[in-house]
Design an enzyme around this catalytic site. Sequence first.
Site, PDB file in Angstrom:
ATOM      1  N   SER A  75      15.115   2.308   5.949  1.00 16.39           N
ATOM      2  CA  SER A  75      15.825   3.384   5.261  1.00 16.39           C
ATOM      3  C   SER A  75      16.853   2.846   4.269  1.00 16.39           C
ATOM      4  O   SER A  75      17.321   1.717   4.385  1.00 16.39           O
ATOM      5  CB  SER A  75      16.541   4.274   6.279  1.00 16.39           C
ATOM      6  OG  SER A  75      15.647   4.740   7.253  1.00 16.39           O
TER       7      SER A  75
HETATM    8  N1  SAH Z   1      15.132   3.031  11.623  1.00 18.62           N
HETATM    9  C1  SAH Z   1      14.176   2.320  10.802  1.00 18.62           C
HETATM   10  C2  SAH Z   1      13.503   3.250   9.804  1.00 18.62           C
HETATM   11  C3  SAH Z   1      12.072   3.248  10.078  1.00 18.62           C
HETATM   12  S1  SAH Z   1      11.063   4.430   9.260  1.00 18.62           S
HETATM   13  C4  SAH Z   1      14.794   1.101  10.146  1.00 18.62           C
HETATM   14  O1  SAH Z   1      16.005   0.882  10.290  1.00 18.62           O
HETATM   15  O2  SAH Z   1      14.075   0.330   9.532  1.00 18.62           O
HETATM   16  C5  SAH Z   1      10.559   5.393  10.669  1.00 18.62           C
HETATM   17  C6  SAH Z   1       9.794   4.676  11.743  1.00 18.62           C
HETATM   18  O3  SAH Z   1       9.459   5.650  12.734  1.00 18.62           O
HETATM   19  C7  SAH Z   1       8.468   4.059  11.291  1.00 18.62           C
HETATM   20  O4  SAH Z   1       8.467   2.697  11.588  1.00 18.62           O
HETATM   21  C8  SAH Z   1       7.426   4.826  12.108  1.00 18.62           C
HETATM   22  O5  SAH Z   1       6.315   4.024  12.495  1.00 18.62           O
HETATM   23  C9  SAH Z   1       8.233   5.292  13.309  1.00 18.62           C
HETATM   24  N2  SAH Z   1       7.701   6.440  14.036  1.00 18.62           N
HETATM   25  C10 SAH Z   1       7.082   7.524  13.546  1.00 18.62           C
HETATM   26  N3  SAH Z   1       6.749   8.372  14.532  1.00 18.62           N
HETATM   27  C11 SAH Z   1       7.171   7.813  15.700  1.00 18.62           C
HETATM   28  C12 SAH Z   1       7.102   8.209  17.079  1.00 18.62           C
HETATM   29  N4  SAH Z   1       6.528   9.348  17.469  1.00 18.62           N
HETATM   30  N5  SAH Z   1       7.648   7.382  18.006  1.00 18.62           N
HETATM   31  C13 SAH Z   1       8.231   6.210  17.639  1.00 18.62           C
HETATM   32  N6  SAH Z   1       8.308   5.782  16.351  1.00 18.62           N
HETATM   33  C14 SAH Z   1       7.790   6.575  15.391  1.00 18.62           C
END
Ligand code: SAH
Length: 226
Positions: A75
Amino acid sequence: MTATADDNTQHRSRMVAEIEQLVRETARETGRAALDSRVIAALRRVERERYVPQQQAAQAYDNRPLAIGAGQTISQPFIVALMTDLMQLRPGDRVLEVGTGSGYQAAVLGELAGTVYTIEIVEQLALEAARALKAAGYRNVHTRIGDGYAGWPEEAPFDAIMVTAAAPGLPQPLVEQLKPGGRLVIPLGASGAVQSLTVIEKDAQGRLIRRKVLDVRFVPFTRTPR
Ligand code: SAH
């Protein structure tokens, strides 16, 4: 200190200055004119270059999201800062993050909370994030591969919960795993569109109080087929 470490300290200062500027510009919508000083200190400490792919290391401190593989993103630092601030963490808090992604947000949470539990559905990302968090020395951050919709019941309840993927509605298990007095920060709305970054507070009686904070754009919350 090596030249590189020194450069990155300066890069982080610039990133924090840009975040603070955006916080001021969005104050009317978010209700936050300034970030908590503990959040700012955490942003100055966490080495974001550890959580981005090596070929993007030069962009690690740009205030924008970056691709981390598997179609996912780390993000924008401003959004990480704002969401962290909205969690209002105290030392010792037990925190759940859904969507580990790169692990950067988990590291920032790890600086501020007692223990962090973070779940990622894409195995490859979960493994890389776990490696990066371990290399950086975050022994209070625990990772798990799985569908975060179910939360982490064995470690519940949590003082605060953060979802970093766009969810169409409130996952009920997460609401149940939140302590009375706790906060859930989540981008609510259809994926592929603009979502409302929302703070849900659970009061002492267990009632939920919702507040929309800002329009945001997150990758979709995906579910394991069942
Ligand atoms: N917090 C992260 C942002 C990641 S983007 C950072 O600091 O980099 C969102 C993430 O959520 C993605 O990697 C995606 O694979 C994950 N995601 C999506 N649906 C999910 C679910 N049901 N359970 C766990 N992770 C999930």
